[in-house]
Write an enzyme that holds these catalytic residues in place. Structure first.
Site, short mmCIF file in Angstrom:
data_model
loop_
_atom_site.label_atom_id
_atom_site.label_comp_id
_atom_site.label_asym_id
_atom_site.label_seq_id
_atom_site.Cartn_x
_atom_site.Cartn_y
_atom_site.Cartn_z
CB SER A 111 -0.89 0.00 1.24
OG SER A 111 -1.57 1.23 1.36
CE1 TYR A 133 -7.00 3.31 -1.72
CE2 TYR A 133 -5.16 3.81 -0.29
CZ TYR A 133 -6.26 3.04 -0.59
OH TYR A 133 -6.63 2.01 0.23
CB THR A 159 -6.97 0.98 -4.55
OG1 THR A 159 -6.05 -0.10 -4.51
CG2 THR A 159 -8.22 0.61 -3.76
CE LYS A 257 -7.39 -4.23 -3.25
NZ LYS A 257 -7.96 -3.24 -2.34
CG HIS A 281 -11.24 -0.82 0.11
ND1 HIS A 281 -10.59 0.00 -0.78
CD2 HIS A 281 -10.46 -0.83 1.22
CE1 HIS A 281 -9.49 0.47 -0.23
NE2 HIS A 281 -9.38 -0.03 0.99
C1 LIG Z 1 -7.05 -2.86 7.70
C2 LIG Z 1 -7.20 -2.80 6.20
C3 LIG Z 1 -6.45 -1.86 5.48
C4 LIG Z 1 -6.57 -1.79 4.09
N1 LIG Z 1 -5.80 -0.88 3.39
C5 LIG Z 1 -5.84 -0.89 2.04
C6 LIG Z 1 -4.96 -0.06 1.29
O1 LIG Z 1 -4.16 0.71 1.85
N2 LIG Z 1 -5.02 -0.13 -0.06
C7 LIG Z 1 -5.90 -0.97 -0.73
O2 LIG Z 1 -5.91 -1.00 -1.95
N3 LIG Z 1 -6.73 -1.76 -0.04
C8 LIG Z 1 -6.71 -1.76 1.32
N4 LIG Z 1 -7.52 -2.62 2.01
C9 LIG Z 1 -8.38 -3.55 1.27
C10 LIG Z 1 -7.64 -4.85 0.98
O3 LIG Z 1 -6.63 -4.68 0.03
C11 LIG Z 1 -8.59 -5.92 0.44
O4 LIG Z 1 -9.34 -5.38 -0.62
C12 LIG Z 1 -9.56 -6.47 1.51
O5 LIG Z 1 -8.92 -6.56 2.77
C13 LIG Z 1 -10.05 -7.84 1.08
O6 LIG Z 1 -10.97 -8.35 1.98
P1 LIG Z 1 -10.59 -9.39 3.16
O7 LIG Z 1 -9.96 -8.56 4.22
O8 LIG Z 1 -11.91 -9.93 3.54
O9 LIG Z 1 -9.64 -10.39 2.57
C14 LIG Z 1 -7.44 -2.67 3.40
C15 LIG Z 1 -8.18 -3.62 4.14
C16 LIG Z 1 -8.05 -3.70 5.51
C17 LIG Z 1 -8.84 -4.72 6.27
#
Ligand SMILES: Cc1cc2nc3c(=O)[nH]c(=O)nc-3n(C[C@H](O)[C@H](O)[C@H](O)COP(=O)(O)O)c2cc1C
Length: 393
Positions: A111, A133, A159, A257, A281
């Site tokens: 990220s 982003y 994303t 994404k 997300h």
């Molecule tokens: C704590 C947390 C932080 C996240 N931060 C980002 C991020 O910085 N960039 C991004 O593209 N997605 C982010 N996501 C989304 C994840 O990349 C992913 O889409 C998501 O966690 C998938 O679902 P799951 O947690 O059920 O596997 C984040 C998700 C969580 C839970």
């Protein structure tokens, strides 16, 4: 294999260990989910609605092939780490995730809101995809991706599925802007309740750093998470022309994404994307939208032959991975699963999560009589009639 102190046998056990180990607000910020958490829960529940066709008992493949490739990188199993911001759950942080994934033979998304600089993470796993982003000026974005490229990032992930939803019915955890004496006093009760977590950080030489170094302008100190969040909120959302521009700036594999609609999946083909991830997300965007796995079949039908279709959201076991592949995904990305592993046992816990998923994929392939992840098809799963919840575009 039954769980031991050093090994957990399921992702659910990793989650339980993370909950026991982490201060309450840190644990809650991992679980998160927008508003009422309808989408968050549906991401997991939808996998439970899918059934497999009855298992075979003879003529089964003696060995199964799990390897594939994503965004130009060979990976040992069809699962990679999705980018997640500020991994303050363990001192190993993003470098630990990179190492754990590398030991499992797979890739990571890093990220732009990570707590460690891309230059420190890339050496631990050369199969690194940098995630951006749409935030700040075009010059600032160019500078960020150029820095990631120089550090060795092999692909760019943009994303787009974030609409700044705020308010969680269960209460958003209080996350401090930075760790100073005042913050430490404020959070002392949580720390006292989880002395193992505090000890772990002190042994590693400090307390969690809540800055985001990959968002720093050249020559400037790393900004805080909330500092850059403000910039992002004020940035006008991108048009398709903007995304086509961004794609032209990155000479290499490029993933979008957050795609949930077939019409927009086609637009991703038009701008020359290499891959998309069908994603909401992890239930952190618009609450009430369906699980990402419900959107997958229509998206894969629409564009699966033209780009790599990945899925993320709700993957908790190897059989979930197989269901997603059967419905048209080339691979999946996991978020919370590896964060729980990281919290439970650092880098080794991340590898543990990938190993659990590998075992689950392998035994599901065996039962289905499929020698390879490439042999899976929609015929391997049984979906209820309303599974897609009307999603066809
Ligand atoms: C704590 C947390 C932080 C996240 N931060 C980002 C991020 O910085 N960039 C991004 O593209 N997605 C982010 N996501 C989304 C994840 O990349 C992913 O889409 C998501 O966690 C998938 O679902 P799951 O947690 O059920 O596997 C984040 C998700 C969580 C839970």
């Amino acid at each position: 294999m039954a769980s031991t102190r050093e090994w957990f046998e399921t992702v659910e056990e990793a989650r339980r260990r993370a909950r026991r180990h982490l201060p309450r607000s840190v644990y809650l910020s991992l679980v998160a989910g927008a508003e009422k958490g309808i989408t968050l829960r549906d991401n997991v529940a939808a996998f439970g609605e899918l059934r497999f066709t009855p298992p075979h008992i003879a003529g089964l493949p003696a060995t199964r092939q799990l390897a594939t490739s994503v965004l130009g990188q060979d990976i040992a199993l069809p699962v990679i780490a999705s980018p997640t911001g500020v991994q303050a759950v363990h001192p190993d942080g993003e470098a630990g995730v990179a190492r754990g994934a590398a030991e499992a033979g797979t890739a990571i998304g890093l990220s732009s809101f990570a707590s460690m600089p891309v230059e420190d993470v890339a050496p631990a796993n050369p199969k690194l995809f940098f995630q951006l982003y749409w935030s700040g000026t075009k010059d600032a974005m160019l500078q960020r991706i150029d820095r990631a490229r120089q550090a060795g990032a092999k692909a760019l992930i943009v994303t787009l599925d974030w609409s700044f939803s705020n308010g969680r019915d269960w209460g958003s955890p209080a996350i401090p802007e930075k760790m100073d004496l005042r913050t430490m006093v404020r959070f002392a009760p949580e720390g006292l309740a989880r002395p193992g977590y505090v000890r772990q950080w002190l042994r590693a030489g400090g307390l969690p750093d809540l800055t985001v170094p990959n968002m720093a302008a050249p020559g400037e100190a790393a900004p805080t998470f909330f500092g850059v969040y403000g910039e992002w909120m004020q940035t006008p959302p991108p048009s398709w022309a903007d995304l086509a521009w961004l794609r032209e700036q990155w000479d290499g594999p490029f993933m979008v994404k957050g795609v949930m609609r077939t019409d927009e999946a086609r637009r991703c083909v038009d701008i020359g994307a290499t891959a998309i991830s069908v994603s909401n997300h992890g239930g952190n965007n618009l609450d009430g939208t369906p699980a990402s796995i419900r959107a997958l079949p229509a998206v894969a039908d629409a564009v699966g032959a033209q780009l790599e279709v990945l899925l993320d959201g709700g993957v908790r076991r190897g059989s979930d991975v197989v269901k997603a592949l059967a419905l048209g995904a080339r691979a999946v990305m996991i978020g919370r699963a590896y964060l729980w592993g990281l919290a439970a046992n650092g880098s080794a816990g991340v590898k543990n999560v990938f190993d659990v998923l590998r075992g689950g994929i392998d035994s599901t392939l065996l039962a289905l009589g499929r020698p390879s992840v490439h042999d899976l098809s929609p015929e391997d799963v049984i979906a209820p009639a309303d599974f897609a919840r009307g999603l066809s575009k």
